[in-house]
Design a protein around this motif. Sequence first.
Motif, PDB file in Angstrom:
ATOM      1  N   ALA A 171       0.776  -1.228  -0.004  1.00  0.00           N
ATOM      2  CA  ALA A 171      -0.035  -0.063   0.076  1.00  0.00           C
ATOM      3  C   ALA A 171       0.847   1.202  -0.037  1.00  0.00           C
ATOM      4  CB  ALA A 171      -0.846  -0.038   1.211  1.00  0.00           C
ATOM      5  N   LYS A 172       1.961   1.294   0.875  1.00  0.00           N
ATOM      6  CA  LYS A 172       2.919   2.343   1.034  1.00  0.00           C
ATOM      7  C   LYS A 172       3.586   2.739  -0.388  1.00  0.00           C
ATOM      8  CE  LYS A 172       6.535   4.426   3.441  1.00  0.00           C
ATOM      9  NZ  LYS A 172       7.593   4.185   4.662  1.00  0.00           N
ATOM     10  N   LYS A 173       3.872   1.660  -1.032  1.00  0.00           N
ATOM     11  CA  LYS A 173       4.605   1.599  -2.441  1.00  0.00           C
ATOM     12  C   LYS A 173       3.658   2.387  -3.563  1.00  0.00           C
ATOM     13  CE  LYS A 173       6.846  -0.818  -6.006  1.00  0.00           C
ATOM     14  NZ  LYS A 173       7.288  -2.096  -6.641  1.00  0.00           N
ATOM     15  N   PHE A 174       2.312   2.058  -3.421  1.00  0.00           N
ATOM     16  CA  PHE A 174       1.559   2.468  -4.406  1.00  0.00           C
ATOM     17  C   PHE A 174       0.636   3.395  -3.809  1.00  0.00           C
ATOM     18  CE2 PHE A 174       2.883  -1.948  -6.013  1.00  0.00           C
ATOM     19  CZ  PHE A 174       3.409  -1.627  -7.042  1.00  0.00           C
ATOM     20  N   ASN A 175       0.932   4.324  -2.907  1.00  0.00           N
ATOM     21  CA  ASN A 175       0.042   5.408  -2.846  1.00  0.00           C
ATOM     22  C   ASN A 175      -1.435   5.111  -2.281  1.00  0.00           C
ATOM     23  OD1 ASN A 175       2.400   6.937  -3.514  1.00  0.00           O
ATOM     24  ND2 ASN A 175       1.348   8.042  -4.949  1.00  0.00           N
ATOM     25  N   LEU A 176      -1.670   3.897  -1.597  1.00  0.00           N
ATOM     26  CA  LEU A 176      -2.700   3.370  -1.161  1.00  0.00           C
ATOM     27  C   LEU A 176      -2.956   3.742   0.360  1.00  0.00           C
ATOM     28  CD1 LEU A 176      -2.953  -0.068  -3.249  1.00  0.00           C
ATOM     29  CD2 LEU A 176      -3.930   2.323  -3.890  1.00  0.00           C
ATOM     30  N   GLU A 177      -3.980   4.214   0.684  1.00  0.00           N
ATOM     31  CA  GLU A 177      -4.404   4.585   2.222  1.00  0.00           C
ATOM     32  C   GLU A 177      -5.380   3.408   2.634  1.00  0.00           C
ATOM     33  OE1 GLU A 177      -4.530   8.575   4.378  1.00  0.00           O
ATOM     34  OE2 GLU A 177      -6.418   8.184   3.963  1.00  0.00           O
ATOM     35  N   ASP A 213       2.918   7.817 -13.087  1.00  0.00           N
ATOM     36  CA  ASP A 213       3.653   9.132 -13.089  1.00  0.00           C
ATOM     37  C   ASP A 213       2.423   9.973 -12.586  1.00  0.00           C
ATOM     38  OD1 ASP A 213       5.383  11.340 -14.320  1.00  0.00           O
ATOM     39  OD2 ASP A 213       3.647  11.692 -15.859  1.00  0.00           O
ATOM     40  N   LYS A 214       0.994   9.875 -13.036  1.00  0.00           N
ATOM     41  CA  LYS A 214      -0.188  10.854 -12.736  1.00  0.00           C
ATOM     42  C   LYS A 214      -0.223  10.890 -11.253  1.00  0.00           C
ATOM     43  CE  LYS A 214      -2.084  12.574 -16.694  1.00  0.00           C
ATOM     44  NZ  LYS A 214      -2.109  14.227 -16.767  1.00  0.00           N
ATOM     45  N   LEU A 215       0.065   9.837 -10.643  1.00  0.00           N
ATOM     46  CA  LEU A 215      -0.287   9.769  -9.280  1.00  0.00           C
ATOM     47  C   LEU A 215       0.845  10.137  -8.375  1.00  0.00           C
ATOM     48  CD1 LEU A 215      -2.339   6.073  -9.313  1.00  0.00           C
ATOM     49  CD2 LEU A 215      -3.009   8.702  -8.625  1.00  0.00           C
ATOM     50  N   GLY A 216       2.032  10.192  -9.002  1.00  0.00           N
ATOM     51  CA  GLY A 216       3.148  10.546  -8.278  1.00  0.00           C
ATOM     52  C   GLY A 216       3.807   9.418  -7.505  1.00  0.00           C
ATOM     53  N   ILE A 217       3.684   8.240  -7.952  1.00  0.00           N
ATOM     54  CA  ILE A 217       4.212   7.066  -7.434  1.00  0.00           C
ATOM     55  C   ILE A 217       5.528   7.014  -7.644  1.00  0.00           C
ATOM     56  CG2 ILE A 217       4.127   4.559  -7.327  1.00  0.00           C
ATOM     57  CD1 ILE A 217       1.240   4.595  -7.981  1.00  0.00           C
ATOM     58  N   GLU A 256      -9.590   6.779 -16.677  1.00  0.00           N
ATOM     59  CA  GLU A 256      -8.474   6.921 -17.444  1.00  0.00           C
ATOM     60  C   GLU A 256      -7.409   7.840 -17.368  1.00  0.00           C
ATOM     61  OE1 GLU A 256     -11.120   7.405 -21.032  1.00  0.00           O
ATOM     62  OE2 GLU A 256     -11.646   5.332 -21.229  1.00  0.00           O
ATOM     63  N   GLU A 257      -7.696   8.538 -16.781  1.00  0.00           N
ATOM     64  CA  GLU A 257      -6.371   9.597 -16.292  1.00  0.00           C
ATOM     65  C   GLU A 257      -5.503   9.067 -15.309  1.00  0.00           C
ATOM     66  OE1 GLU A 257      -5.462  13.982 -14.566  1.00  0.00           O
ATOM     67  OE2 GLU A 257      -7.667  13.407 -14.600  1.00  0.00           O
ATOM     68  N   TYR A 258      -6.089   8.315 -14.249  1.00  0.00           N
ATOM     69  CA  TYR A 258      -5.012   7.808 -13.406  1.00  0.00           C
ATOM     70  C   TYR A 258      -5.033   6.203 -13.384  1.00  0.00           C
ATOM     71  CZ  TYR A 258      -5.894  12.377 -11.042  1.00  0.00           C
ATOM     72  OH  TYR A 258      -5.769  13.481 -10.999  1.00  0.00           O
ATOM     73  N   LEU A 259      -5.776   5.384 -14.207  1.00  0.00           N
ATOM     74  CA  LEU A 259      -5.591   3.977 -14.468  1.00  0.00           C
ATOM     75  C   LEU A 259      -4.974   3.579 -15.795  1.00  0.00           C
ATOM     76  CD1 LEU A 259      -8.563   2.898 -12.165  1.00  0.00           C
ATOM     77  CD2 LEU A 259      -6.238   3.019 -11.508  1.00  0.00           C
ATOM     78  N   LEU A 260      -4.340   2.669 -15.865  1.00  0.00           N
ATOM     79  CA  LEU A 260      -4.202   2.103 -17.351  1.00  0.00           C
ATOM     80  C   LEU A 260      -5.031   0.976 -17.868  1.00  0.00           C
ATOM     81  CD1 LEU A 260      -0.164   1.605 -16.498  1.00  0.00           C
ATOM     82  CD2 LEU A 260      -1.376   3.636 -17.580  1.00  0.00           C
ATOM     83  N   TYR A 313      -9.103   0.344  -0.077  1.00  0.00           N
ATOM     84  CA  TYR A 313      -7.835   1.408   0.019  1.00  0.00           C
ATOM     85  C   TYR A 313      -8.272   2.527  -0.839  1.00  0.00           C
ATOM     86  CZ  TYR A 313      -5.633  -2.770   1.783  1.00  0.00           C
ATOM     87  OH  TYR A 313      -5.425  -3.874   2.842  1.00  0.00           O
ATOM     88  N   ASP A 314      -8.086   3.838  -0.358  1.00  0.00           N
ATOM     89  CA  ASP A 314      -8.074   5.217  -1.198  1.00  0.00           C
ATOM     90  C   ASP A 314      -6.816   5.008  -1.838  1.00  0.00           C
ATOM     91  OD1 ASP A 314     -10.619   5.746   0.128  1.00  0.00           O
ATOM     92  OD2 ASP A 314      -9.804   6.633   1.705  1.00  0.00           O
ATOM     93  N   VAL A 315      -6.926   5.520  -3.160  1.00  0.00           N
ATOM     94  CA  VAL A 315      -6.000   5.841  -4.039  1.00  0.00           C
ATOM     95  C   VAL A 315      -5.547   7.365  -3.899  1.00  0.00           C
ATOM     96  CG1 VAL A 315      -5.006   5.904  -6.422  1.00  0.00           C
ATOM     97  CG2 VAL A 315      -6.700   4.220  -5.600  1.00  0.00           C
ATOM     98  N   MET A 316      -4.441   7.577  -3.545  1.00  0.00           N
ATOM     99  CA  MET A 316      -4.035   8.950  -3.088  1.00  0.00           C
ATOM    100  C   MET A 316      -2.834   9.198  -4.317  1.00  0.00           C
ATOM    101  SD  MET A 316      -4.948   9.234  -0.194  1.00  0.00           S
ATOM    102  CE  MET A 316      -4.181  10.423   0.584  1.00  0.00           C
TER     103      MET A 316
END
Length: 435
Positions: free
Chosen positions: A273-279, A428-432, A359-363, A300-303
């Motif tokens: 979760a920490k690696k992928f910006n999940l809370e 890239d969009k999520l700043g991971i 479509e902006e945040y997911l592939l 898990y909320d996507v951050m």
Amino acid sequence: MSEIKKLLEKVNTRQSEYKSTHPDISDSINVFDILGISHKEVIMCRMLGDLIGNKARHPKAERYLELFLSMVLKCKDLPEGFASKAVVTNEYIIPGTDRRIDLAVYTENYFIPIEVKIYAEDKESQCYDYFHYSESRNKDFGRKTLLYYLTLYGKSPSNESLSKKFGNKTLSLKSENYAAISWKDAIVLWLDAVLNEAEDKEEKALIRQYWEVIKEMTGISEEAKSDEIVKLLTADEETFKTAALIGKYIEAAKSHNAEVFLLEMNKAMKVVAKKFNLESRGKIYPDIDFKFKEAHYLIYDVMKLNKSTNKYSYVEPEPNKRLCFFIEIYCRLDVGFAFYDTKTNLFEKNSLNYKNCAEEYLLTEKAIHTYDNEYIIWDYLCEKDAAPNFSEPNGLAAQLTEADKRDEFISKYINEIRNFLENALNKDKLGIKTE
């Protein structure tokens, strides 16, 4: 508590006795189960067609077809020599259309259509089209057309399948135009007869496995076994009282087993979760998609990271509507993304606004399954027979009560989750941060 232990031991013993006194229930590996095809109607239908139509593979296929026509379809007044001349075709294509009849048995002067359903839904005008095509084949020979509709328990086709619109007019098949038949009764009894006719040892073993899968699929095996257990539980007053006490707490025990599993899964997810910006929302959610009342979820909320301020924020296309990652346990283990209403604690139905955000945040182009009503991207981590079923505990769900087996299972599928996230998130969009 000793009475409960004794009763459980008795039930276990009776189950073992049942297997020993029913040699028709095989302990060998079932090829239909091991290949994961026992509930796939196309393949189950192909096996059916192969038995009655492939004379090269089944020397007695003609005899099997004769039995099928008389026992399953109840055919009368067939053209002379029909079984010896008949062609059996799976997925028969109606010329000039994309319609495929699951199973067709036919000669030059008689066409018999069979539509097969296990779990799939009817399609619009499906049975209507199949019947009328078959009728067009038979009318020149003065024979009555009957569409056979094969389901697990012999239900009738839906009105949507039986009817067709022509402008403002809707035409429908009548009850005399089709016959509902079942895997549970008609096919099982027919396979009993086929097993008595089969002579080749290997062929007989395969037919027996097919027969066993159908009996399991339709609940026949469980019905017979349950009768034995019920007799044991009602043998005397004390046994019945003990059984009632167990029954009182069994639902709580099943739910507890699922919750312990998910809580341990949540602990194991911390690094991922920490690696992928999940809370993590830090709790287990039941039934949040209106489908499965016994389903359990981790949410898990996507951050997204604002690199200029180095602060995280939720991905929200609308207030209180958040993009989330979920782990679902029902009869399979699923993962995916959906939009979640933080006020109602329910998944949201997909809309254009959500689609654009996704479509902006997911592939999404890499996803196996996309835009499935509420779920945007989802996939099975493991197929049904390889997943714990906590609502109707299978062997794996029972094994996961033991900590070492639970840890081993979670460790395996945490890696699967990591791979799923790697392929689904727009880093890239999520700043991971990439390693």
